[in-house]
Scaffold this motif. Structure first.
Motif, short mmCIF file in Angstrom:
data_model
loop_
_atom_site.label_atom_id
_atom_site.label_comp_id
_atom_site.label_asym_id
_atom_site.label_seq_id
_atom_site.Cartn_x
_atom_site.Cartn_y
_atom_site.Cartn_z
N UNK A 362 0.81 -1.21 0.05
CA UNK A 362 0.00 -0.01 0.19
C UNK A 362 0.88 1.17 0.03
N UNK A 363 0.15 2.45 -0.26
CA UNK A 363 0.95 3.64 -0.02
C UNK A 363 0.73 4.43 1.25
N UNK A 364 0.11 3.83 2.18
CA UNK A 364 -0.03 4.27 3.74
C UNK A 364 1.29 4.71 4.17
N UNK A 365 1.48 5.82 4.69
CA UNK A 365 2.47 6.20 4.81
C UNK A 365 3.14 6.06 6.64
N UNK A 366 2.21 5.93 7.25
CA UNK A 366 2.36 5.55 8.61
C UNK A 366 1.77 4.50 9.29
N UNK A 367 2.51 3.78 10.17
CA UNK A 367 2.06 2.48 10.60
C UNK A 367 2.48 2.48 12.20
N UNK A 368 1.49 1.83 12.66
CA UNK A 368 2.08 1.55 14.03
C UNK A 368 1.64 0.18 14.48
N UNK A 369 2.59 -0.61 14.81
CA UNK A 369 2.50 -2.26 14.95
C UNK A 369 2.77 -2.65 16.47
N UNK A 370 1.50 -3.15 17.03
CA UNK A 370 1.65 -3.35 18.62
C UNK A 370 1.73 -5.09 18.49
N UNK A 371 2.50 -5.52 19.34
CA UNK A 371 2.79 -7.04 19.31
C UNK A 371 2.83 -7.72 20.87
N UNK A 372 2.36 -8.83 21.07
CA UNK A 372 2.65 -9.40 22.33
C UNK A 372 3.72 -10.66 21.88
N UNK A 373 4.54 -10.68 20.94
CA UNK A 373 5.02 -11.99 20.64
C UNK A 373 6.08 -11.34 19.53
N UNK A 374 7.41 -11.28 20.16
CA UNK A 374 8.55 -10.45 19.23
C UNK A 374 8.93 -11.39 18.21
N UNK A 375 8.77 -12.84 18.09
CA UNK A 375 8.94 -13.51 16.87
C UNK A 375 8.12 -13.22 15.86
N UNK A 376 6.66 -13.21 16.02
CA UNK A 376 6.07 -12.80 15.07
C UNK A 376 5.88 -11.53 14.39
N UNK A 377 6.23 -10.50 15.37
CA UNK A 377 6.57 -9.17 15.18
C UNK A 377 7.60 -8.93 14.24
N UNK A 378 8.80 -9.70 14.63
CA UNK A 378 9.69 -9.53 13.52
C UNK A 378 9.66 -9.86 12.35
#
Length: 414
Positions: A362-378
């Motif tokens: 996509x062309x969305x410029x700003x994203x915030x990712x919240x996660x409870x699992x570092x492995x799947x976040x990475x």
């Protein structure tokens, strides 16, 4: 099972000490790096017997139920580790997960958790001849350790352990184990029991009588069905009062939730149209609606209804729209994403792989990712970076004190 003496070299991802054995690593719960310990060994698992040489990082645990030599509660695994190395361990879980995907962004210091902050706690319970057994399972077993204190839990929960036992005893019909999720809300404790058979009329009457004789109980539900609700349970999402459905997901501590929300809202502050994915009951959506139009997407209907009701009954919010949708099976497409300026997503432990693949295109410029699992976040961040996003920062956040679980908020731009 053999007995031997080993040297602990490091901590594993679950907080267990690791010794190098001839046939591979040996995992020893309650042991720390640098210690020489005697263990009873069964393959790659060791039971701590004694410590010949203790680590300078070893401290006296706060809780009487944390005791590897006796009937120990399995709720905490790292209460014996000093604060500084404990925080470093949690931060490193995030750093190493990112490194495994070839990512080396700026990772902030851990936002620390403190005793008494846990507003949501899940107890195991079972009816016995001596009354209700209420507590936490011993590590890696189904054995329930009865508790009289819990330094992790909110004082409002600990002070009402006897009340929780009384309600649990009224709920229990047999000797099978069930669970009670307790949420400390603004209007009292919200008890959500699961793994119980449908209640008989006599049980309903008994529960009602017990609850009406107590103070500080807002609601009792069984398998999602409300049994009695003297007051609506209320939680505060940035000044917006929400009554979550029975057993609904909430962040385990208010300070961690506030830290996450502050990072997310500051990052998307210039956006006029924000998409909140895996929105739950509105942890982020209702805060974001102070400044932007928000479209909240969630797979479960009841949390969405709670979010919608709160938005409609709170003055000063921008328009909030909702959509019930399984984002694992039907992620928001590139075409749908282009109607928004920013995206926030907070998925379950499995992460959001299908959704981030669409987001990466996509062309969305700003994203915030919240996660409870570092492995799947990475994994998810790798996909976004390969799609042209740049990671501005990653902040690890602790809300499960003295456990190996850690949250993180990643902020990205394209």
């Amino acid at each position: 099972m053999s007995t031997e003496t080993v040297k602990i070299t490091r901590l594993g991802a679950q907080g267990h000490g690791i010794a190098e054995g001839g046939k591979g690593p040996i995992y020893v719960p309650h042991a720390l790096p640098g210690e020489t310990v005697a263990i009873a060994r069964n393959g790659g698992h060791g039971i701590l017997i004694s410590i010949a040489e203790a680590s300078p990082d070893r401290i006296e645990p706060l809780c009487r139920h944390f005791n590897p030599d006796r009937d120990a509660c399995g709720g905490c695994s790292l209460q014996h580790l000093a604060d500084a190395p404990y925080r470093a361990f949690k931060r490193d879980l995030v750093v190493e997960a990112l490194k495994s995907r070839g990512l080396a962004p700026a990772v902030g210091e851990l936002v620390a958790a403190h005793p008494g902050e846990r507003r949501r706690t899940v107890f195991s319970a079972r009816k016995t001849e001596k009354g209700l057994l209420l507590g936490f399972n011993r590590a890696e077993t189904n054995h329930i350790v009865s508790i009289e204190e819990c330094p992790v839990a909110a004082p409002g929960i600990v002070a009402r352990l006897d009340a929780i036992r009384s309600i649990g005893e009224a709920l229990a019909a047999g000797s099978d184990t069930f669970h009670i999720t307790v949420l400390d809300t603004l209007s009292g404790l919200d008890l959500a029991a699961t793994d119980l058979k449908p209640l008989a009329d006599r049980q309903r009457r008994a529960v009602t009588e017990v609850v009406l004789s107590l103070r500080g109980i807002a609601r009792v539900s069984v398998n999602g069905e409300i049994v009695i609700e003297p007051q609506k349970p209320l939680i505060d999402f940035g000044g917006v009062k929400v009554s979550p459905p029975p057993g609904a997901f909430t962040q385990a501590t208010r300070p961690a939730e506030d830290a996450m929300a502050d990072l997310v809202t500051a990052h998307v502050t210039k956006a006029k149209r924000v998409l909140d994915l895996f929105a739950g009951s509105g942890t982020f959506a209702l805060r974001l609606a102070r400044n932007a139009k928000v479209h909240a997407v969630e797979s479960e209907e009841k949390p969405l209804k709670a979010l919608d009701h709160a938005a409609r009954n709170t003055q000063g919010l921008k328009p909030v729209t909702i959509e019930k949708r399984d984002l694992f099976r039907r992620p928001m497409t590139v075409q749908e994403l282009k109607n928004h300026d920013a995206v926030v997503f907070d998925p379950p432990r499995a992460g959001a792989e299908a959704q981030v693949r669409e987001l990466a295109r996509s062309a969305i410029r700003t994203v915030a990712a919240v996660s409870c699992n570092p492995v799947t976040l990475a994994r998810d961040l790798r996909i976004l970076v390969d799609g042209g996003y740049r990671i501005k920062s990653v902040t690890p956040i602790d809300q499960f004190l003295w456990s190996p679980h850690v949250e993180a908020v990643a902020l990205l731009e394209k």
